[in-house]
Design an enzyme around this catalytic site. Structure first.
Site, PDB file in Angstrom:
ATOM      1  CB  CYS A   6      -0.966  -0.115   1.160  1.00 16.34           C
ATOM      2  SG  CYS A   6      -2.118   1.272   1.040  1.00 16.34           S
TER       3      CYS A   6
ATOM      4  CB  CYS B  81      -1.597   3.565   8.131  1.00 17.19           C
ATOM      5  SG  CYS B  81      -2.620   4.383   6.800  1.00 17.19           S
TER       6      CYS B  81
ATOM      7  CB  CYS C  39      -0.838  -0.190   8.196  1.00 19.68           C
ATOM      8  SG  CYS C  39      -1.599  -1.679   7.282  1.00 19.68           S
TER       9      CYS C  39
ATOM     10  CB  CYS D 110     -15.369  -7.504   6.832  1.00 20.37           C
ATOM     11  SG  CYS D 110     -14.701  -5.804   6.387  1.00 20.37           S
TER      12      CYS D 110
ATOM     13  CB  CYS E 294     -18.663  -5.527   5.869  1.00 18.37           C
ATOM     14  SG  CYS E 294     -17.375  -4.046   6.222  1.00 18.37           S
TER      15      CYS E 294
ATOM     16  CB  CYS F   6     -18.387  -0.385   9.489  1.00 16.61           C
ATOM     17  SG  CYS F   6     -17.182  -1.315  10.538  1.00 16.61           S
TER      18      CYS F   6
ATOM     19  NE  ARG G 180     -17.211  -6.053  14.079  1.00 15.27           N
ATOM     20  CZ  ARG G 180     -17.782  -5.073  13.205  1.00 15.27           C
ATOM     21  NH1 ARG G 180     -16.753  -4.478  12.618  1.00 15.27           N
ATOM     22  NH2 ARG G 180     -19.016  -5.105  12.523  1.00 15.27           N
TER      23      ARG G 180
HETATM   24  N1  SAM Z   1      -6.686   0.338   3.394  1.00 14.69           N
HETATM   25  C1  SAM Z   1      -7.892   0.635   3.628  1.00 14.69           C
HETATM   26  C2  SAM Z   1      -8.072   1.511   4.801  1.00 14.69           C
HETATM   27  O1  SAM Z   1      -7.258   2.083   5.205  1.00 14.69           O
HETATM   28  O2  SAM Z   1      -9.097   2.384   4.969  1.00 14.69           O
HETATM   29  C3  SAM Z   1      -8.787  -0.611   4.191  1.00 14.69           C
HETATM   30  C4  SAM Z   1      -7.878  -1.614   4.936  1.00 14.69           C
HETATM   31  S1  SAM Z   1      -7.087  -1.051   6.450  1.00 14.69           S
HETATM   32  C5  SAM Z   1      -5.984  -2.413   7.167  1.00 14.69           C
HETATM   33  C6  SAM Z   1      -8.446  -1.100   7.590  1.00 14.69           C
HETATM   34  C7  SAM Z   1      -8.134  -0.605   8.964  1.00 14.69           C
HETATM   35  O3  SAM Z   1      -7.771  -1.668   9.830  1.00 14.69           O
HETATM   36  C8  SAM Z   1      -7.440   0.565   9.536  1.00 14.69           C
HETATM   37  O4  SAM Z   1      -8.102   1.748   9.156  1.00 14.69           O
HETATM   38  C9  SAM Z   1      -7.095   0.502  10.874  1.00 14.69           C
HETATM   39  O5  SAM Z   1      -8.012   0.919  11.614  1.00 14.69           O
HETATM   40  C10 SAM Z   1      -7.185  -1.107  10.976  1.00 14.69           C
HETATM   41  N2  SAM Z   1      -5.694  -1.621  11.350  1.00 14.69           N
HETATM   42  C11 SAM Z   1      -4.618  -1.740  10.454  1.00 14.69           C
HETATM   43  N3  SAM Z   1      -3.416  -2.159  10.998  1.00 14.69           N
HETATM   44  C12 SAM Z   1      -3.925  -2.356  12.154  1.00 14.69           C
HETATM   45  C13 SAM Z   1      -3.302  -2.644  13.537  1.00 14.69           C
HETATM   46  N4  SAM Z   1      -1.873  -3.021  13.427  1.00 14.69           N
HETATM   47  N5  SAM Z   1      -3.751  -2.781  14.604  1.00 14.69           N
HETATM   48  C14 SAM Z   1      -5.115  -2.541  14.817  1.00 14.69           C
HETATM   49  N6  SAM Z   1      -5.953  -2.019  13.588  1.00 14.69           N
HETATM   50  C15 SAM Z   1      -5.344  -1.935  12.584  1.00 14.69           C
HETATM   51  C1  DTB Z   2     -11.295  -2.846  11.696  1.00 15.57           C
HETATM   52  O1  DTB Z   2     -11.689  -1.707  12.258  1.00 15.57           O
HETATM   53  N1  DTB Z   2     -10.410  -3.651  11.924  1.00 15.57           N
HETATM   54  C2  DTB Z   2     -10.117  -4.603  10.889  1.00 15.57           C
HETATM   55  C3  DTB Z   2     -10.969  -4.217   9.780  1.00 15.57           C
HETATM   56  N2  DTB Z   2     -11.555  -3.058  10.505  1.00 15.57           N
HETATM   57  C4  DTB Z   2     -10.691  -4.073   8.403  1.00 15.57           C
HETATM   58  C5  DTB Z   2      -8.515  -4.868  10.670  1.00 15.57           C
HETATM   59  C6  DTB Z   2      -7.658  -5.175  11.612  1.00 15.57           C
HETATM   60  C7  DTB Z   2      -6.464  -5.083  10.819  1.00 15.57           C
HETATM   61  C8  DTB Z   2      -5.255  -5.765  12.111  1.00 15.57           C
HETATM   62  C9  DTB Z   2      -3.838  -5.921  11.487  1.00 15.57           C
HETATM   63  C10 DTB Z   2      -3.804  -6.666  10.268  1.00 15.57           C
HETATM   64  O2  DTB Z   2      -4.067  -8.152  10.412  1.00 15.57           O
HETATM   65  O3  DTB Z   2      -3.234  -6.646   9.256  1.00 15.57           O
HETATM   66 FE1  SF4 Z   3      -3.090   1.271   3.252  1.00 11.86          FE
HETATM   67 FE2  SF4 Z   3      -2.784   0.019   5.773  1.00 11.86          FE
HETATM   68 FE3  SF4 Z   3      -3.310   2.553   5.598  1.00 11.86          FE
HETATM   69 FE4  SF4 Z   3      -4.923   1.016   4.838  1.00 11.86          FE
HETATM   70  S1  SF4 Z   3      -4.341   1.034   6.792  1.00 11.86           S
HETATM   71  S2  SF4 Z   3      -4.363   2.894   3.758  1.00 11.86           S
HETATM   72  S3  SF4 Z   3      -3.958  -0.648   4.053  1.00 11.86           S
HETATM   73  S4  SF4 Z   3      -1.368   1.446   4.819  1.00 11.86           S
END
Ligand code: SAM
Ligand code: DTB
Ligand code: SF4
Length: 336
Positions: free
Chosen positions: A76, A80, A83, A120, A151, A211, A283
């Site tokens: 990506c 973030c 992430c 989802c 979702c 959501c 959730r």
């Molecule tokens: N890329 C899209 C976005 O950012 O909206 C969708 C996928 S993203 C992985 C969805 C959500 O996962 C993020 O907004 C964040 O709240 C959650 N998330 C990602 N990494 C995480 C982590 N290490 N711990 C907890 N939540 C996480």
């Molecule tokens: C949300 O609030 N948490 C989920 C879902 N929506 C998409 C994602 C959590 C991701 C945790 C890190 C991972 O597994 O990569």
């Molecule tokens: Fe990309 Fe992860 Fe950020 Fe979603 S949360 S926009 S997958 S870097």
């Protein structure tokens, strides 16, 4: 029905407190100091209040189960700080092209057989391109035809894209605000808070359920957690589904090594979400594998009524389904 049109608002005593001026702007239902007062309450009082609100709007012993799948993993362009899928961090997550639709449908069928009611689909994009939308709409239609709620979480949407997803049968779009506006730039610099709000509006306008939640444990203050809850609760209407994630610390991400937040703060955040968004499904989201069952039970007591169910979140682990069934049995809880 909006929260300010309830006949008996269990938080009236807070709103009438002398120390809190009523907001001049009536569209602002919750102000940050009000939410901070909630978060500052003695733990037992806060959880008790949240449980009272919970019982007015929900069955206290049921939980909704959603299963996640990553339909496009890693690589990506965003930054973030939490992430593991951001291309710029070295986390060991392998980039994967979009999954074939057959794999997605098979995973959805397996999730349904295990008891999940919602599936989802997540993608590691800043936002989808038109050709991505075409593939994802096919997935949505196929999952929907299994009789599951759908979702998707695909990043920021351009005008028109939400309608395409809705027309394909999308029930919910997940798009998190993640933290307070003030703390946002400490976590993400490749987009603005307003970008997220714009996508949330696109989703609303398309008639798709929202959501939207956030992450706690990213080094933020209690005030920042109050700021996140205020943003969510003041969305008009507030989200139908509010995921509260406890940061999963992944080696290689900038937030790896952040001082661990006391789990009681996480429970408090759940309680504040429940009190301020009484009708929402709250959730208990990422981070359960790192949490004791006792803390998870406190989250349910504080008003959480949904979990991610299945051995994996997107790239990181989640408690095994069997272990969750045992936990729910122990607590006398049923899944929806
Ligand atoms: N890329 C899209 C976005 O950012 O909206 C969708 C996928 S993203 C992985 C969805 C959500 O996962 C993020 O907004 C964040 O709240 C959650 N998330 C990602 N990494 C995480 C982590 N290490 N711990 C907890 N939540 C996480
Ligand atoms: C949300 O609030 N948490 C989920 C879902 N929506 C998409 C994602 C959590 C991701 C945790 C890190 C991972 O597994 O990569
Ligand atoms: Fe990309 Fe992860 Fe950020 Fe979603 S949360 S926009 S997958 S870097």
């Amino acid at each position: 029905m909006r929260c300010n049109s309830l006949t008996a608002d269990p938080t009236d005593h807070l709103k009438n407190a002398d120390s809190i001026a009523q907001p001049a702007d009536k569209s602002v239902r919750w102000r940050i100091p009000e939410i901070q007062l909630l978060l500052d309450m003695p733990f037992n009082d806060l959880v008790f209040q949240a449980q009272q609100v919970h019982r007015q709007f929900h069955d206290a012993n049921t939980v909704q189960l959603s299963t996640l799948i990553s339909v496009k993993t890693g690589g990506c362009s965003e930054d973030c700080g939490y992430c593991p899928q951001a291309a710029r961090y070295h986390t060991g997550v392998e980039n994967q092209e979009m999954l074939p639709i057959e794999d997605v449908v098979a995973a959805a069928a397996a999730a349904k057989a295990q008891g999940a009611t919602r599936f989802c689909m997540g993608a590691a994009w800043r936002g989808p391109k038109q050709r991505d939308i075409e593939k994802v709409t096919a997935m949505i239609g196929a999952v929907k035809s299994l009789g599951m709620e759908t979702c998707a979480t695909l990043g920021m949407l351009k005008p028109g894209q939400a309608k395409q997803l809705g027309d394909a049968g999308l029930d919910y779009y997940n798009h998190n605000l993640d933290t307070s506006p003030d703390y946002y730039s400490e976590i993400i610099t490749t987009r603005q808070y307003q970008d997220r709000l714009n996508t949330l509006q696109e989703v609303r306008n398309a008639g798709i359920n929202v959501c939207c939640g956030g992450i706690v444990g990213m080094g933020e203050t209690r005030e920042a957690r109050a700021g996140l809850i205020a943003q969510l609760a003041n969305l008009d209407p507030y989200p139908e589904s509010v995921p509260i994630n406890y940061l999963v610390q992944v080696e290689g991400t900038p937030l790896y090594g952040t001082a661990k937040l006391d789990p009681f703060e996480f429970v408090r955040t759940i309680a504040a979400a429940r009190i301020t968004m009484p009708k929402a499904m709250v959730r208990l989201s990422a981070g359960r594998r790192e949490m004791s069952q006792a803390v998870q039970a406190l989250c349910f007591l504080a008003g959480a009524n949904s979990i991610f169910y299945g051995d994996k979140l997107l790239t990181t682990g989640n408690p095994e389904a069997q272990r969750d069934q045992t936990l729910l049995d122990k607590l006398g809880m049923q899944s929806l």
